[in-house]
Motif scaffolding. Structure first.
Motif, PDB file in Angstrom:
ATOM      1  N   THR A  65     -42.855 -33.765 -76.873  1.00 23.40           N
ATOM      2  CA  THR A  65     -43.697 -32.972 -77.763  1.00 23.40           C
ATOM      3  C   THR A  65     -43.338 -33.071 -79.236  1.00 23.40           C
ATOM      4  OG1 THR A  65     -42.283 -31.040 -77.423  1.00 23.40           O
ATOM      5  CG2 THR A  65     -44.161 -31.303 -75.933  1.00 23.40           C
ATOM      6  N   ASP A  66     -42.209 -33.712 -79.555  1.00 21.13           N
ATOM      7  CA  ASP A  66     -41.802 -33.832 -80.952  1.00 21.13           C
ATOM      8  C   ASP A  66     -40.909 -35.061 -81.102  1.00 21.13           C
ATOM      9  OD1 ASP A  66     -39.098 -33.052 -80.226  1.00 21.13           O
ATOM     10  OD2 ASP A  66     -39.826 -30.998 -80.130  1.00 21.13           O
ATOM     11  N   PRO A  67     -40.451 -35.384 -82.307  1.00 22.94           N
ATOM     12  CA  PRO A  67     -39.706 -36.632 -82.531  1.00 22.94           C
ATOM     13  C   PRO A  67     -38.245 -36.630 -82.063  1.00 22.94           C
ATOM     14  CG  PRO A  67     -40.830 -35.898 -84.538  1.00 22.94           C
ATOM     15  CD  PRO A  67     -40.840 -34.762 -83.589  1.00 22.94           C
ATOM     16  N   GLN A  68     -37.778 -35.553 -81.432  1.00 20.13           N
ATOM     17  CA  GLN A  68     -36.369 -35.484 -81.070  1.00 20.13           C
ATOM     18  C   GLN A  68     -36.000 -36.552 -80.041  1.00 20.13           C
ATOM     19  OE1 GLN A  68     -34.513 -31.329 -81.156  1.00 20.13           O
ATOM     20  NE2 GLN A  68     -36.519 -30.940 -80.261  1.00 20.13           N
ATOM     21  N   ARG A  69     -34.854 -37.181 -80.281  1.00 20.56           N
ATOM     22  CA  ARG A  69     -34.355 -38.230 -79.392  1.00 20.56           C
ATOM     23  C   ARG A  69     -32.853 -38.119 -79.273  1.00 20.56           C
ATOM     24  NH1 ARG A  69     -37.736 -43.701 -81.131  1.00 20.56           N
ATOM     25  NH2 ARG A  69     -39.814 -42.766 -80.954  1.00 20.56           N
ATOM     26  N   ALA A  70     -32.338 -38.541 -78.133  1.00 20.88           N
ATOM     27  CA  ALA A  70     -30.890 -38.499 -77.918  1.00 20.88           C
ATOM     28  C   ALA A  70     -30.492 -39.610 -76.966  1.00 20.88           C
ATOM     29  CB  ALA A  70     -30.464 -37.151 -77.349  1.00 20.88           C
ATOM     30  N   THR A  71     -29.215 -39.947 -76.990  1.00 24.68           N
ATOM     31  CA  THR A  71     -28.664 -40.928 -76.064  1.00 24.68           C
ATOM     32  C   THR A  71     -27.480 -40.298 -75.347  1.00 24.68           C
ATOM     33  OG1 THR A  71     -29.341 -42.798 -77.429  1.00 24.68           O
ATOM     34  CG2 THR A  71     -27.594 -43.198 -75.813  1.00 24.68           C
ATOM     35  N   ILE A  72     -27.472 -40.444 -74.027  1.00 18.74           N
ATOM     36  CA  ILE A  72     -26.391 -39.923 -73.193  1.00 18.74           C
ATOM     37  C   ILE A  72     -25.696 -41.102 -72.531  1.00 18.74           C
ATOM     38  CG2 ILE A  72     -25.816 -38.468 -71.214  1.00 18.74           C
ATOM     39  CD1 ILE A  72     -28.325 -36.832 -71.838  1.00 18.74           C
TER      40      ILE A  72
END
Length: 220
Positions: A65-72
């Motif tokens: 729903t928004d530009p948030q991104r992460a790597t795990i």
């Protein structure tokens, strides 16, 4: 105090919302913080602890729903969460940022093992809400202005009071809704406005409990 009320108090101390072996970058975004907290909750059950130990690889997680991104990704000492999509990420999962559940139908029919492992880890099974109260109170009891809390299970009418003397701020909900609040898998205002939690108390109490919820959800 009702006969079925459990009273819980705790001594102030340094408590972290993250479990040993779960790390995140400094000055992390809310998305990164919530993912790291969700991963930490796996250590509350034997099944979750084993699942954490089995996770391998590097997976990107993006908000639907928004530009948030992460790597795990797995590191030499545990699992680390950082913002953005790392070059070494081999998979990308799109999730609802609130529930961390996958957004269908984007998942492949035969999902890679690492992807399925991670989806389970970021949406962990939770213990009973009563079992979550000690760790929740230890984490939030020093939040400025936080009144005593009275948690009420609307299914059984069981109650747990957190804190000492004074008028308690009441929070009523189903076992699942109370567990989500105490574990930090749902932000307090979201649960209230959606009708999953019912409250009784002054607005200053709402503000303080919101701050406590933020501390649990986002490790701030």
């Amino acid at each position: 105090m009702p006969a079925n009320t459990t009273l819980l108090t705790a001594s102030p101390g340094t408590v972290s919302a993250l479990a040993p072996g779960i790390t995140r970058e400094d000055e992390a975004t809310p998305f990164v913080r919530s993912l790291a907290r969700a991963l930490s909750l796996n250590t509350l059950t034997e099944e979750g602890t084993e699942a954490l130990s089995l996770f391998e690889g590097t997976v990107a997680v993006v908000s639907a729903t928004d530009p948030q991104r992460a790597t795990i990704g797995r590191t030499a000492t545990g699992i680390h969460v950082r913002h953005g999509i790392a070059d070494e990420a081999t998979l990308t999962l799109t999730v609802d940022p609130t529930t961390r559940k996958p957004v269908l139908p984007e998942l492949p029919e035969h999902m890679p093992t690492a992807a399925q492992q991670l989806l389970n880890l970021i949406s962990p099974s939770l213990p009973a809400w009563e079992e979550l109260t000690p760790s929740f109170w230890a984490l939030v009891q020093t939040v400025r202005g936080l009144p005593p809390l009275l948690l009420v299970d609307t299914d059984t009418q069981e109650t747990v009071r957190l804190g000492g003397e004074g008028t308690a701020y009441e929070i009523h909900g189903t076992p699942g809704a109370l567990a989500a609040l105490l574990a930090g898998t749902e932000y307090f205002p979201d649960a209230v406005f959606a009708g999953r939690l019912l409250i009784r108390g002054p607005f200053r109490g709402f503000s303080s409990v919101t701050g406590a919820s933020m501390k649990v959800v986002f490790d701030v």
